[in-house]
Design a protein around this motif. Structure first.
Motif, mmCIF file in Angstrom:
data_model
loop_
_atom_site.group_PDB
_atom_site.id
_atom_site.type_symbol
_atom_site.label_atom_id
_atom_site.label_comp_id
_atom_site.label_asym_id
_atom_site.label_seq_id
_atom_site.Cartn_x
_atom_site.Cartn_y
_atom_site.Cartn_z
ATOM 1 N N THR A 330 0.855 -1.194 0.000
ATOM 2 C CA THR A 330 0.000 0.000 0.000
ATOM 3 C C THR A 330 0.887 1.238 0.000
ATOM 4 O O THR A 330 1.686 1.434 0.921
ATOM 5 C CB THR A 330 -0.923 0.016 1.235
ATOM 6 O OG1 THR A 330 -1.794 -1.117 1.183
ATOM 7 C CG2 THR A 330 -1.764 1.287 1.257
ATOM 8 N N THR A 332 0.883 5.407 -0.277
ATOM 9 C CA THR A 332 0.052 6.606 -0.145
ATOM 10 C C THR A 332 0.738 7.792 -0.796
ATOM 11 O O THR A 332 1.924 8.041 -0.574
ATOM 12 C CB THR A 332 -0.208 6.920 1.335
ATOM 13 O OG1 THR A 332 -1.037 5.878 1.879
ATOM 14 C CG2 THR A 332 -0.921 8.258 1.504
ATOM 15 N N LYS A 365 -3.343 4.803 -2.307
ATOM 16 C CA LYS A 365 -4.239 5.709 -1.592
ATOM 17 C C LYS A 365 -3.695 7.125 -1.750
ATOM 18 O O LYS A 365 -2.514 7.318 -2.039
ATOM 19 C CB LYS A 365 -4.316 5.328 -0.106
ATOM 20 C CG LYS A 365 -4.823 3.915 0.137
ATOM 21 C CD LYS A 365 -4.661 3.513 1.592
ATOM 22 C CE LYS A 365 -5.581 4.295 2.510
ATOM 23 N NZ LYS A 365 -5.432 3.861 3.933
ATOM 24 N N LEU A 383 -7.541 5.225 -4.295
ATOM 25 C CA LEU A 383 -8.477 5.287 -3.167
ATOM 26 C C LEU A 383 -8.280 6.625 -2.456
ATOM 27 O O LEU A 383 -7.251 6.863 -1.827
ATOM 28 C CB LEU A 383 -8.230 4.126 -2.207
ATOM 29 C CG LEU A 383 -8.339 2.724 -2.825
ATOM 30 C CD1 LEU A 383 -7.969 1.660 -1.804
ATOM 31 C CD2 LEU A 383 -9.745 2.486 -3.368
ATOM 32 N N ALA A 391 -5.432 8.730 4.674
ATOM 33 C CA ALA A 391 -4.704 8.220 3.519
ATOM 34 C C ALA A 391 -3.488 7.413 3.950
ATOM 35 O O ALA A 391 -3.127 6.411 3.315
ATOM 36 C CB ALA A 391 -4.270 9.378 2.629
#
Length: 448
Positions: A330, A332, A365, A383, A391
């Motif tokens: 993931t 950000t 994100k 996202l 976030a």
């Protein structure tokens, strides 16, 4: 003076609002009926600091109006500004179809009397002659039609467009017509003399701008050459940043030392993710295309584009170097617009990185103070989070992609408390390494 502005996009809307504010009666014309309906009640389709208030103020005083049909606005205008888009073609050449459509539509409504047609759009070199030919064709055999075409390039920066219009460094007017020059002098007199009868919405303290009169072709080249030089300066310092990384130097110190030389200056010497937006890539590519048409080589322009493209890839490589396999991670992004204080995501480095990370199997994100709705239209797989902490939650790494003040000034201890990993890639060299270290985060910058 009555003025018609054809095209109510970014340049056209700023131009219309500012000319109305200095006392002219301005009508903005656009083919988009929904846009015109919104503008008529003071609702803007773009974000630019102070622009909404300026539009609303001048609507209330009846100095500013918007219409879909150009007939009345063209017939009553002394000056007609062409402010439509010239997006790049795959070849790099500028697509002038919007200019042609606007000019042909406008030319059909020219009536008796003298008018000045102002090329504000960034158009290929030689367009003043081309536009004059189009107008003559559109006007046909009408009696008493008299006009001149002027090249008057814009030098607006998104995020400070009102100040750049009312307090410019220079105003460049390209024409061989004494009559056109006289109209342009009267039109710009309040800005040249720095007198604002309705107040100054953004006092800048820059003093009077330089007024430059030249031929149309030189004015057109000035615009392209200015943007190409600024883009080159950024690509140059980014290449130096890569050298700094290799030898253990700090590019921020190098930039500071270089900028102290008045021959160089400190502006556009911030190493990082590179440039984006609607202008630099388009204008560098268009200038290179025109040069090749005339048998000129463009090694520096080509390198400017290549270095800028590589800076985006370098951020992904930094993530790979720290996290190894990115698939399933993931990531950000803090910031999505191509620069702070705008919602413009055209050629945004952040979105280029997002697309590549998604291709590599990452969950991406993001949070941006203004640009999330615009970015979501281009990259819907991102996202979006309502705030930066949301976030950053469960992120393996955070990338500062746009140096919004509110993102630079975050409490990164709070960011660290919600992250899964500890990596922050500062792609704008805007964060304080000491604060990040105190928060227990590993900071990776660009060239330092």
């Amino acid at each position: 003076m009555n003025i018609c502005v054809v095209g109510c996009g970014y340049v056209g809307l700023v131009t219309a609002a500012c000319l109305a504010h200095i006392g002219h009666r301005v009508t903005g014309v656009d083919v988009d009926e929904d846009k015109v309906a919104a503008l008529t009640v003071g609702q803007l389709h773009i974000y630019e600091p102070g622009l909404r208030e300026l539009v609303q103020q001048n609507l209330l005083t009846d100095r500013l109006a918007f219409h879909c049909r150009p007939a009345r606005a063209v017939e009553s205008a002394s000056a007609i500004f062409i402010c439509v888009g010239t997006p790049p073609k795959p070849s790099g050449d500028a697509d002038t179809s919007q200019v042609e459509a606007a000019v042909r539509a406008m030319g059909g409504y020219l009536n008796r009397g003298y008018k000045v047609v102002v090329n504000k759009s960034t158009v290929p070199i030689g367009s003043a002659n081309w536009v004059a030919t189009l107008i003559a064709e559109a006007a046909g055999a009408k009696q008493g039609v008299s006009f001149d075409v002027v090249s008057n390039p814009e030098f607006l920066r998104e995020g400070s467009a009102i100040a750049d219009t009312l307090h410019p460094d220079r105003i460049v007017v390209g024409t061989d017509s004494p009559a056109a020059l006289e109209v342009m002098r009267r039109l710009y007199a309040p800005i040249v003399e720095q007198r604002f009868p309705h107040g100054d919405p953004c006092p800048a303290g820059r003093g009077s701008p330089h007024w430059m009169e030249t031929d149309p072709t030189s004015a057109e080249v000035i615009k392209y050459a200015s943007n190409a030089f600024l883009a080159t300066k950024i690509s140059f310092i980014n290449e130096i940043a890569n050298v700094c990384e290799a030898v253990g130097a700090n590019v921020k110190e190098v930039s500071r030392g270089m900028g102290l030389d008045p021959r160089i200056g400190p502006q556009f010497l911030s190493a990082g993710l590179g440039w984006g937006g609607s202008c630099f890539r388009k204008d560098v590519s268009a200038l290179a295309y025109i040069a090749r048409e005339y048998g000129c080589t463009t090694r520096i322009l080509d390198a400017t584009l290549a270095v800028n493209e590589d800076q985006r890839a370098r951020v992904v490589r930094k993530l790979q170097g720290e996290l190894q396999i990115l698939k399933g991670k993931t990531i950000t992004l803090f910031g999505l617009s191509f620069k702070p204080n705008t919602d413009d995501c055209r050629d945004s480095p952040a979105l280029a990185i997002a697309k590549r990370l998604l291709e590599l199997g990452c969950k991406v994100k993001a949070h941006d103070p203004r640009a999330e709705a615009v970015a979501a239209q281009e990259v819907p797989a991102i996202l979006m989070a309502d705030d930066p902490i949301g976030a950053a939650t469960d992120a393996d790494a955070v990338v500062l992609a746009t140096e919004w003040p509110e993102l630079v000034g975050l409490d990164y201890r709070q960011v660290a408390s919600v992250m899964r990993g500890r990596l922050v890639v500062d792609a704008r060299n805007a964060l304080d390494p000491r604060k990040l270290a105190a928060a227990g985060l590993k900071l990776v910058g660009m060239g330092r």
